[in-house]
Design a protein around this motif. Structure first.
Motif, short mmCIF file in Angstrom:
data_model
loop_
_atom_site.label_atom_id
_atom_site.label_comp_id
_atom_site.label_asym_id
_atom_site.label_seq_id
_atom_site.Cartn_x
_atom_site.Cartn_y
_atom_site.Cartn_z
N ILE A 28 0.77 -1.15 0.20
CA ILE A 28 0.00 0.16 -0.15
C ILE A 28 0.95 1.32 0.12
O ILE A 28 1.95 1.57 0.88
CB ILE A 28 -0.70 0.04 1.17
CG1 ILE A 28 -1.80 -1.23 1.24
CG2 ILE A 28 -1.95 1.15 1.08
CD1 ILE A 28 -2.61 -1.42 2.48
N LEU A 29 0.84 2.11 -0.80
CA LEU A 29 1.21 3.16 -1.14
C LEU A 29 0.31 4.59 -1.20
O LEU A 29 -0.76 4.31 -1.83
CB LEU A 29 1.96 3.15 -2.43
CG LEU A 29 3.44 2.58 -2.91
CD1 LEU A 29 3.59 2.47 -4.25
CD2 LEU A 29 4.51 3.41 -1.78
N THR A 30 0.93 5.79 -0.79
CA THR A 30 -0.08 6.79 -1.21
C THR A 30 0.35 7.48 -2.25
O THR A 30 1.42 7.24 -2.91
CB THR A 30 0.09 7.88 0.16
OG1 THR A 30 1.36 8.46 0.08
CG2 THR A 30 -0.24 7.11 1.36
N GLU A 31 -0.65 8.30 -2.98
CA GLU A 31 -0.26 9.29 -4.09
C GLU A 31 0.95 9.93 -3.84
O GLU A 31 1.89 10.00 -4.74
CB GLU A 31 -1.70 10.15 -4.49
CG GLU A 31 -2.46 9.81 -5.38
CD GLU A 31 -1.86 9.22 -6.79
OE1 GLU A 31 -0.86 9.26 -7.25
OE2 GLU A 31 -2.45 8.11 -7.17
N LYS A 32 1.23 10.41 -2.67
CA LYS A 32 1.99 11.33 -2.43
C LYS A 32 3.35 10.56 -2.38
O LYS A 32 4.46 10.94 -2.97
CB LYS A 32 1.77 12.02 -0.97
CG LYS A 32 2.85 13.11 -0.83
CD LYS A 32 2.61 13.92 0.23
CE LYS A 32 3.92 14.85 0.79
NZ LYS A 32 3.57 15.53 2.00
N GLN A 33 3.29 9.41 -1.92
CA GLN A 33 4.63 8.48 -1.81
C GLN A 33 5.19 8.20 -3.46
O GLN A 33 6.24 7.98 -3.61
CB GLN A 33 4.42 7.34 -1.08
CG GLN A 33 4.48 7.55 0.40
CD GLN A 33 3.75 6.42 1.00
OE1 GLN A 33 3.21 5.65 0.69
NE2 GLN A 33 4.37 6.40 2.48
N LYS B 297 -1.27 -7.07 4.26
CA LYS B 297 -1.03 -5.89 3.73
C LYS B 297 0.30 -5.29 4.31
O LYS B 297 0.65 -5.04 5.39
CB LYS B 297 -2.21 -5.03 4.26
CG LYS B 297 -3.61 -5.59 3.62
CD LYS B 297 -4.61 -4.37 4.08
CE LYS B 297 -5.98 -4.86 3.35
NZ LYS B 297 -6.64 -4.07 3.06
N ILE B 298 1.16 -4.65 3.37
CA ILE B 298 2.35 -4.07 3.81
C ILE B 298 2.11 -2.83 3.29
O ILE B 298 1.83 -2.13 2.13
CB ILE B 298 3.28 -4.56 2.86
CG1 ILE B 298 3.64 -6.08 2.93
CG2 ILE B 298 4.75 -3.84 3.02
CD1 ILE B 298 4.52 -6.92 2.16
N LYS B 299 2.36 -1.64 4.45
CA LYS B 299 2.11 -0.46 4.30
C LYS B 299 3.27 0.63 4.25
O LYS B 299 3.85 0.36 5.17
CB LYS B 299 1.04 -0.07 5.48
CG LYS B 299 0.29 1.44 5.12
CD LYS B 299 -0.77 1.40 6.00
CE LYS B 299 -1.64 2.90 5.92
NZ LYS B 299 -0.77 3.98 5.79
N VAL B 300 3.49 1.32 3.07
CA VAL B 300 4.69 2.06 3.05
C VAL B 300 4.48 3.23 4.17
O VAL B 300 3.49 3.91 3.87
CB VAL B 300 5.12 2.37 1.90
CG1 VAL B 300 6.33 3.41 1.94
CG2 VAL B 300 5.50 1.36 0.88
N GLU B 301 5.20 3.47 5.23
CA GLU B 301 4.98 4.73 5.90
C GLU B 301 6.32 5.75 5.95
O GLU B 301 5.87 6.83 6.25
CB GLU B 301 4.72 4.51 7.45
CG GLU B 301 3.45 3.57 7.40
CD GLU B 301 3.09 2.84 8.82
OE1 GLU B 301 3.03 3.72 9.56
OE2 GLU B 301 2.80 1.74 9.11
N LYS B 302 7.41 5.12 5.29
CA LYS B 302 8.47 6.04 5.45
C LYS B 302 9.46 5.68 4.44
O LYS B 302 9.60 4.46 4.09
CB LYS B 302 9.19 5.94 6.78
CG LYS B 302 10.60 6.67 6.90
CD LYS B 302 10.54 8.25 7.33
CE LYS B 302 11.83 8.70 7.30
NZ LYS B 302 11.76 10.18 7.04
N ILE B 303 9.81 6.57 3.55
CA ILE B 303 10.67 6.50 2.52
C ILE B 303 12.13 7.09 2.71
O ILE B 303 12.17 8.27 2.99
CB ILE B 303 10.09 7.20 1.09
CG1 ILE B 303 8.51 6.59 0.69
CG2 ILE B 303 10.98 7.20 -0.16
CD1 ILE B 303 8.04 6.98 -0.34
N PHE B 304 13.08 6.16 2.64
CA PHE B 304 14.46 6.68 2.74
C PHE B 304 14.99 6.75 1.43
O PHE B 304 15.23 5.66 0.68
CB PHE B 304 14.85 5.57 3.65
CG PHE B 304 16.55 6.13 4.00
CD1 PHE B 304 17.25 7.32 3.74
CD2 PHE B 304 17.26 5.24 4.36
CE1 PHE B 304 18.63 7.62 4.07
CE2 PHE B 304 18.61 5.26 4.49
CZ PHE B 304 19.33 6.60 4.43
#
Ligand SMILES: [Zn+2]
Length: 149
Positions: free
Chosen positions: A16-21, A49-56
């Motif tokens: 799961i990704l957001t538009e912003k990500q 469900k794998i949810k992206v919460e932080k992008i490095f």
């Protein structure tokens, strides 16, 4: 390789990704052209469900248009972020500036060492695709969450 969406098995995760990500990642891929860009995805896992919460966003120390390597230092940094933010490293992102979002032979080799989700962005089709290695490489669905960060 035809075991993709068509016959999705129980137990296959979704990411799961957001538009912003998505925007952050595709902008980064554009900025790093002609080279591949890369990053480490941190987040949480709830059942499948794998949810992206932080992008490095990491540096591709190979500075190559067809390969990427994340430095040992930045991998270590990601390990520290895991603890600090209480998140898990759930995926590796990289871009293919001049090819489709499908794992290259090198990617396939490294997928055996990195059992996270592999998220690939194509500079050609502007598509994101995600893969996991189980017995073979399987494409997994990407769900876009409209709200949130
Ligand atoms: Zn690749």
């Amino acid at each position: 390789m035809d075991d993709g969406f068509g016959c999705r098995r129980i137990g296959l995760p979704i990411i799961i990704l957001t538009e912003k990500q998505k925007q952050i990642l595709s902008n980064y891929a554009d900025r790093e052209k002609p080279n591949e860009s890369c990053g480490i995805l941190l987040g949480s896992v709830d059942n499948e469900k794998i949810k992206v919460e932080k992008i490095f966003l990491t540096k591709n120390i190979e500075q190559s248009p067809v390969n990427f390597t994340i430095s040992a230092e930045q991998r270590l940094e990601a390990d520290k972020m895991e603890k600090k933010l209480q998140l898990k490293i759930i995926g590796i992102f990289h871009s293919h500036p001049d090819s489709m979002a499908y794992p290259s032979n090198t990617d396939k080799k490294f997928m055996e060492l990195n059992h996270e989700v592999w998220l690939i962005f194509s500079g050609i089709s502007k598509e994101f695709k995600a893969y996991v290695l189980e017995r073979e490489i399987l494409e997994i669905p990407i769900e876009i969450e409209e709200s949130g960060l």
